[in-house]
Design a protein around this motif. Structure first.
Motif, PDB file in Angstrom:
ATOM      1  N   ALA A  15      32.487  79.377  48.396  1.00  0.00           N
ATOM      2  CA  ALA A  15      32.450  78.555  49.615  1.00  0.00           C
ATOM      3  C   ALA A  15      33.557  77.503  49.586  1.00  0.00           C
ATOM      4  CB  ALA A  15      31.082  77.898  49.762  1.00  0.00           C
ATOM      5  N   HIS A  16      33.824  76.954  48.410  1.00  0.00           N
ATOM      6  CA  HIS A  16      34.896  75.965  48.269  1.00  0.00           C
ATOM      7  C   HIS A  16      36.259  76.592  48.605  1.00  0.00           C
ATOM      8  CE1 HIS A  16      37.462  72.846  46.587  1.00  0.00           C
ATOM      9  NE2 HIS A  16      38.008  73.758  45.814  1.00  0.00           N
ATOM     10  N   HIS A  17      36.511  77.784  48.065  1.00  0.00           N
ATOM     11  CA  HIS A  17      37.799  78.437  48.323  1.00  0.00           C
ATOM     12  C   HIS A  17      37.917  78.869  49.782  1.00  0.00           C
ATOM     13  CE1 HIS A  17      39.234  78.211  44.264  1.00  0.00           C
ATOM     14  NE2 HIS A  17      38.147  78.798  43.798  1.00  0.00           N
ATOM     15  N   ALA A  18      36.818  79.305  50.374  1.00  0.00           N
ATOM     16  CA  ALA A  18      36.847  79.655  51.797  1.00  0.00           C
ATOM     17  C   ALA A  18      37.150  78.425  52.648  1.00  0.00           C
ATOM     18  CB  ALA A  18      35.510  80.279  52.205  1.00  0.00           C
ATOM     19  N   ARG A  19      36.559  77.295  52.285  1.00  0.00           N
ATOM     20  CA  ARG A  19      36.813  76.045  53.019  1.00  0.00           C
ATOM     21  C   ARG A  19      38.279  75.642  52.893  1.00  0.00           C
ATOM     22  NH1 ARG A  19      34.292  70.429  50.985  1.00  0.00           N
ATOM     23  NH2 ARG A  19      35.518  71.101  49.221  1.00  0.00           N
ATOM     24  N   GLU A  20      38.840  75.747  51.694  1.00  0.00           N
ATOM     25  CA  GLU A  20      40.240  75.383  51.497  1.00  0.00           C
ATOM     26  C   GLU A  20      41.174  76.328  52.255  1.00  0.00           C
ATOM     27  OE1 GLU A  20      41.378  72.594  50.052  1.00  0.00           O
ATOM     28  OE2 GLU A  20      39.261  72.102  49.913  1.00  0.00           O
ATOM     29  N   ALA A  21      40.826  77.599  52.330  1.00  0.00           N
ATOM     30  CA  ALA A  21      41.658  78.551  53.080  1.00  0.00           C
ATOM     31  C   ALA A  21      41.655  78.222  54.567  1.00  0.00           C
ATOM     32  CB  ALA A  21      41.152  79.970  52.847  1.00  0.00           C
ATOM     33  N   VAL A  22      40.510  77.847  55.096  1.00  0.00           N
ATOM     34  CA  VAL A  22      40.422  77.501  56.515  1.00  0.00           C
ATOM     35  C   VAL A  22      41.150  76.192  56.786  1.00  0.00           C
ATOM     36  CG1 VAL A  22      38.808  76.836  58.343  1.00  0.00           C
ATOM     37  CG2 VAL A  22      38.326  78.823  56.933  1.00  0.00           C
ATOM     38  N   ARG A  23      41.133  75.273  55.848  1.00  0.00           N
ATOM     39  CA  ARG A  23      41.837  73.993  56.035  1.00  0.00           C
ATOM     40  C   ARG A  23      43.342  74.196  56.200  1.00  0.00           C
ATOM     41  NH1 ARG A  23      39.204  69.713  51.747  1.00  0.00           N
ATOM     42  NH2 ARG A  23      37.323  69.250  52.948  1.00  0.00           N
ATOM     43  N   GLN A  24      43.872  75.297  55.677  1.00  0.00           N
ATOM     44  CA  GLN A  24      45.307  75.556  55.804  1.00  0.00           C
ATOM     45  C   GLN A  24      45.701  75.891  57.243  1.00  0.00           C
ATOM     46  OE1 GLN A  24      47.447  75.023  53.300  1.00  0.00           O
ATOM     47  NE2 GLN A  24      45.650  74.343  52.188  1.00  0.00           N
ATOM     48  N   ASN A  25      44.752  76.296  58.070  1.00  0.00           N
ATOM     49  CA  ASN A  25      45.062  76.643  59.457  1.00  0.00           C
ATOM     50  C   ASN A  25      45.392  75.416  60.301  1.00  0.00           C
ATOM     51  OD1 ASN A  25      44.610  79.309  58.876  1.00  0.00           O
ATOM     52  ND2 ASN A  25      42.491  79.273  59.567  1.00  0.00           N
ATOM     53  N   LYS A  26      44.841  74.274  59.947  1.00  0.00           N
ATOM     54  CA  LYS A  26      45.052  73.078  60.766  1.00  0.00           C
ATOM     55  C   LYS A  26      46.514  72.613  60.751  1.00  0.00           C
ATOM     56  CE  LYS A  26      43.247  68.663  62.061  1.00  0.00           C
ATOM     57  NZ  LYS A  26      42.194  67.716  61.946  1.00  0.00           N
ATOM     58  N   PRO A  27      47.181  72.495  59.596  1.00  0.00           N
ATOM     59  CA  PRO A  27      48.602  72.104  59.638  1.00  0.00           C
ATOM     60  C   PRO A  27      49.473  73.126  60.375  1.00  0.00           C
ATOM     61  CG  PRO A  27      47.740  71.828  57.425  1.00  0.00           C
ATOM     62  CD  PRO A  27      46.681  72.521  58.219  1.00  0.00           C
ATOM     63  N   LEU A  28      49.109  74.397  60.278  1.00  0.00           N
ATOM     64  CA  LEU A  28      49.877  75.407  61.005  1.00  0.00           C
ATOM     65  C   LEU A  28      49.722  75.228  62.508  1.00  0.00           C
ATOM     66  CD1 LEU A  28      49.090  78.551  58.825  1.00  0.00           C
ATOM     67  CD2 LEU A  28      51.212  77.248  58.920  1.00  0.00           C
ATOM     68  N   ALA A  29      48.511  74.968  62.960  1.00  0.00           N
ATOM     69  CA  ALA A  29      48.281  74.759  64.387  1.00  0.00           C
ATOM     70  C   ALA A  29      48.928  73.456  64.855  1.00  0.00           C
ATOM     71  CB  ALA A  29      46.784  74.747  64.683  1.00  0.00           C
ATOM     72  N   ARG A  30      48.890  72.436  64.019  1.00  0.00           N
ATOM     73  CA  ARG A  30      49.502  71.152  64.382  1.00  0.00           C
ATOM     74  C   ARG A  30      51.015  71.284  64.506  1.00  0.00           C
ATOM     75  NH1 ARG A  30      48.516  67.721  60.077  1.00  0.00           N
ATOM     76  NH2 ARG A  30      46.341  67.608  60.688  1.00  0.00           N
ATOM     77  N   SER A  31      51.613  72.152  63.713  1.00  0.00           N
ATOM     78  CA  SER A  31      53.069  72.296  63.747  1.00  0.00           C
ATOM     79  C   SER A  31      53.560  72.832  65.084  1.00  0.00           C
ATOM     80  CB  SER A  31      53.532  73.211  62.618  1.00  0.00           C
ATOM     81  OG  SER A  31      53.119  74.547  62.862  1.00  0.00           O
ATOM     82  N   LEU A  32      52.691  73.488  65.846  1.00  0.00           N
ATOM     83  CA  LEU A  32      53.097  74.026  67.144  1.00  0.00           C
ATOM     84  C   LEU A  32      53.258  72.944  68.210  1.00  0.00           C
ATOM     85  CD1 LEU A  32      50.833  77.192  67.230  1.00  0.00           C
ATOM     86  CD2 LEU A  32      53.260  77.069  66.651  1.00  0.00           C
ATOM     87  N   VAL A  33      52.661  71.781  68.008  1.00  0.00           N
ATOM     88  CA  VAL A  33      52.765  70.708  68.999  1.00  0.00           C
ATOM     89  C   VAL A  33      53.667  69.563  68.539  1.00  0.00           C
ATOM     90  CG1 VAL A  33      50.534  71.233  70.032  1.00  0.00           C
ATOM     91  CG2 VAL A  33      50.661  69.572  68.189  1.00  0.00           C
ATOM     92  N   LEU A  34      54.149  69.608  67.322  1.00  0.00           N
ATOM     93  CA  LEU A  34      55.039  68.558  66.808  1.00  0.00           C
ATOM     94  C   LEU A  34      56.489  68.861  67.158  1.00  0.00           C
ATOM     95  CD1 LEU A  34      53.505  67.949  63.268  1.00  0.00           C
ATOM     96  CD2 LEU A  34      53.270  66.541  65.305  1.00  0.00           C
ATOM     97  N   PRO A  35      57.359  67.846  67.134  1.00  0.00           N
ATOM     98  CA  PRO A  35      58.780  68.091  67.421  1.00  0.00           C
ATOM     99  C   PRO A  35      59.400  69.028  66.387  1.00  0.00           C
ATOM    100  CG  PRO A  35      58.318  65.737  67.341  1.00  0.00           C
ATOM    101  CD  PRO A  35      57.087  66.438  66.898  1.00  0.00           C
TER     102      PRO A  35
END
Length: 160
Positions: free
Chosen positions: A39-59
């Motif tokens: 569960a810890h590793h699954a949580r960490e894998a999902v957390r990696q999606n947030k910076p990727l999604a944020r990069s689409l709206v940043l300059p």
């Protein structure tokens, strides 16, 4: 043969191990439980999606550079000449998305996925606590050790 007999005798004798309280057993479970680790590793894998999604709206900044060298020799006539040409080219490009609904929806979806993964991890922690507690009291019950429940307190707030 003698070594085997000594090993068998040593293994058959009751081993005095220190008594562990419930908190010690739970801490061991936190360190060694494979379900919680998954569960810890699954949580960490999902957390990696947030910076990727944020990069689409940043300059976005792109930098480029080039260097060239050209040498030409001209011969003929009365005079020979050599021409050298060294072009430099540098560039910097800054772009910002003004509005991309898909990018903002992906960012919101990533936030929701992180929240779900966090809740699943917390649920697995609570499941571990339940499994450890059940096993601990089953062992005490099997050993016919009198258990005093007066020192146990119930949590006053719910853990989510």
């Amino acid at each position: 043969m003698r070594t085997f007999a000594l090993l068998w005798l040593g293994a058959s004798l009751p081993v005095a191990c220190p008594a562990a309280d419930l908190l010690d057993v739970y801490e061991l479970g936190l360190k060694h439980d494979t379900r919680l680790e998954a569960a810890h590793h699954a949580r960490e894998a999902v957390r990696q999606n947030k910076p990727l999604a944020r990069s689409l709206v940043l300059p976005r900044i792109d930098a480029s550079g080039a260097y060239g060298y050209e040498r030409t020799e001209i011969s003929g006539g009365e005079r020979d000449a050599t021409v050298r040409f060294e072009p430099y080219d540098y560039g910097l490009d800054l772009s910002q998305v003004v509005f991309d609904l898909g990018a903002f929806l992906r960012l919101r979806q990533a936030d929701d996925e992180v929240a779900v993964a966090e809740a699943e991890y917390r649920a697995e922690e609570q499941a571990l606590l339940f499994r450890v507690t059940a096993a601990y009291f089953n062992v005490l019950d099997a050993q016919d050790v009198p258990v005093s429940y007066t020192h146990l307190t119930l949590p006053t707030k719910r853990i989510v």
